[in-house]
Design a protein around this motif. Structure first.
Motif, PDB file in Angstrom:
ATOM      1  N   UNK A 122       8.213 -68.508  33.818  1.00 39.26           N
ATOM      2  CA  UNK A 122       7.685 -68.413  35.184  1.00 39.26           C
ATOM      3  C   UNK A 122       6.274 -68.988  35.294  1.00 39.26           C
ATOM      4  N   UNK A 124       5.910 -72.489  36.641  1.00 38.88           N
ATOM      5  CA  UNK A 124       6.145 -72.792  38.055  1.00 38.88           C
ATOM      6  C   UNK A 124       4.885 -73.269  38.770  1.00 38.88           C
ATOM      7  N   UNK A 125       3.731 -73.026  38.168  1.00 39.22           N
ATOM      8  CA  UNK A 125       2.493 -73.503  38.800  1.00 39.22           C
ATOM      9  C   UNK A 125       2.486 -75.031  38.904  1.00 39.22           C
ATOM     10  N   UNK A 134       4.254 -75.716  42.061  1.00 35.82           N
ATOM     11  CA  UNK A 134       3.396 -75.369  43.195  1.00 35.82           C
ATOM     12  C   UNK A 134       2.391 -76.497  43.428  1.00 35.82           C
ATOM     13  N   UNK A 140       9.374 -63.457  41.692  1.00 30.07           N
ATOM     14  CA  UNK A 140       8.823 -63.163  40.358  1.00 30.07           C
ATOM     15  C   UNK A 140       8.910 -61.677  40.047  1.00 30.07           C
ATOM     16  N   UNK A 182      12.531 -60.999  39.265  1.00 30.92           N
ATOM     17  CA  UNK A 182      12.871 -61.461  37.913  1.00 30.92           C
ATOM     18  C   UNK A 182      12.219 -60.562  36.864  1.00 30.92           C
TER      19      UNK A 182
END
Lengths: 325, 120
Positions: free
Chosen positions: A224, A227-228, A231, B65, B68
């Motif tokens: 995760x 994901x920046x 973005x 997020x 998850x």
């Protein structure tokens, strides 16, 4: 800038069954409630004004193909700009031939997200590829794009060999992190998590209008933090086209590692990036029109529930949709 | 106890541990949310709990997020033989669980009292 969707379905082309068409007609007749129409034009207005999209239309069943239309800038060569060569390419090709007959340049810049079948299957049916006066440049992050396109036209798979095509066809490999002036846009790409890797593209025109094409991109639960990068890539873009094939629950359970994402993650990324509009894309082939419409409505509601700043306009791509940016 | 900007309370009920985070679980708090849940699983395992109930009544909203993070906690708790259930979702959380289809992968109870005793 205009964005035209020629194919929006994921993985496999699909078509409406007769029972689905009958159900739409039945729903329309119930909605009409016995009223009379002077002609088909009046009936069509009733359909447009009264019926929901899943009843008066269809999201379509052609696989990925999206046209970006832009003008201006120092590298503008008047070329068509096309993302992916899915089965929607066939109809784009016919439309492009008509535009060429009216004077449009016979130049095509193609950008491939990746080389899976549903994203290249339209090329053997792309009429401009048979035009000896056409020039087609196929841009990809994959150095093996030519191998993939030639292979699908080998005798075991298709009767017309790649070498029989008459257009001037060339291949160019692009690198993430670079900015390429190509046609009327500046192009950037980003590597995405998908089998054999996929690439998302950012197209920026001379006026600064920006469209993102990010399909077949899985946002992994154990990455995760990564994901920046998305973005950043999506930041303040006017339109972000995202793979929203599965529900979030499916994408991290039964369909984890199938290489796709969800409406919920797409909205979160666009919110964080302060993007202006999101187009839901790469629809699950088992979904009916009603299923896709429900997913669209739920996406709009999720956007409302999680909005912290400016609203994000959530639209649902369908075959034939044109979006003006 | 706080984790990020979230406020947590916890209580043990025989083989059920109940944790109650309060606040928004978004990009800025999701990591702390997941880390705190991981700690709660360790505590629950140390206490011999068989279930961890996450009380969602005071969650303003939860982004993907955070959702998850629930899945990561579910995977970790499975290693300890602990089942995670969701309880008391407020109206917003109930909608988010439905839209994300998380109500298909977690058992959701309207109240803590409705959680059956013993492993589910």
């Amino acid at each position: 800038m205009k964005v035209r969707f020629w194919g929006t379905r994921g993985s496999l082309p699909v078509a409406q069954k007769s029972s689905a068409v009958r159900d739409k007609i039945a729903a329309a007749l119930v909605a009409a409630d016995g009223r009379r129409f002077a002609d088909t034009a009046e009936a069509a207005r009733f359909a447009d004004d009264t019926l929901d999209f899943a009843t008066n239309g269809t999201y379509g069943g052609a696989t990925s193909c999206v046209e970006i239309e832009a003008v201006g800038g120092p590298s503008d060569d008047g070329a068509f700009i096309v993302c992916d060569l899915g089965s929607g390419l066939r109809e784009f090709g016919l439309n492009a031939m008509a535009r060429c007959a009216a004077g449009h340049a016979r130049l095509y810049h193609v950008f491939l997200s990746h080389l899976h079948w549903d994203h290249i299957m339209g090329f053997p049916f792309f009429v401009p590829a048979f035009d000896p006066g056409a020039k087609i440049v196929i841009h990809s992050g994959h150095p093996d794009a030519e191998t993939a396109l030639r292979r699908q036209q080998e005798e075991i798979s298709f009767p017309v060999a790649f070498d029989w095509l008459r257009a001037d066809i060339s291949f160019r490999t692009l690198e993430p992190g670079q900015r390429y002036p190509i046609g009327a846009v500046t192009v950037e790409l980003i590597a995405q998590h998908h089998s054999h890797v996929s690439y998302g593209y950012k197209f920026t025109d001379a006026d600064g209008k920006c469209a993102i094409y990010s399909t077949d991109s899985e946002h992994k639960i154990d990455r995760m933090d990564g994901e920046s990068a998305f973005v950043d890539f999506f930041t303040e873009c006017d339109l972000v086209i995202c793979d929203t094939m599965y529900s979030l629950a499916d994408s991290i359970s039964m369909k984890e590692d199938w290489g796709h994402s969800s409406n919920v993650i797409a909205i979160d990324l666009c919110h964080e990036a302060r993007a202006k509009r999101l187009a839901l894309f790469h629809h699950e082939p088992t979904y009916s029109d009603a299923d896709i419409q429900r997913m669209h409505r739920e996406s709009i509601r999720y956007e409302e529930l999680t909005r912290e700043a400016a609203p994000l306009d959530v639209i649902c791509a369908y075959d034939g949709l044109t979006v003006e940016i | 106890m706080t984790g990020g900007n979230l406020v947590w309370t916890a209580q043990a009920r025989d083989t059920l541990r109940v944790v109650s985070p309060a606040g928004r679980i978004d990009e800025s708090t999701a990591t702390a949310f997941a880390e705190h849940l991981a700690q709660e699983i360790e505590v629950a395992a140390g206490d011999g709990a068989k279930q961890l109930a996450i009380d969602l009544s005071l969650i303003d909203y939860m982004s993907s997020r955070g959702l998850r993070g629930l899945t990561l906690a579910q995977r970790k708790s499975g290693d300890h033989g602990i089942t995670i259930v969701l309880v008391q979702p407020n109206d917003i959380m109930r909608e988010i669980l439905a839209i994300s289809r998380y109500d298909m992968v977690f058992k959701v109870y309207d109240t803590i009292e409705l959680v059956p005793s013993g492993a589910l």
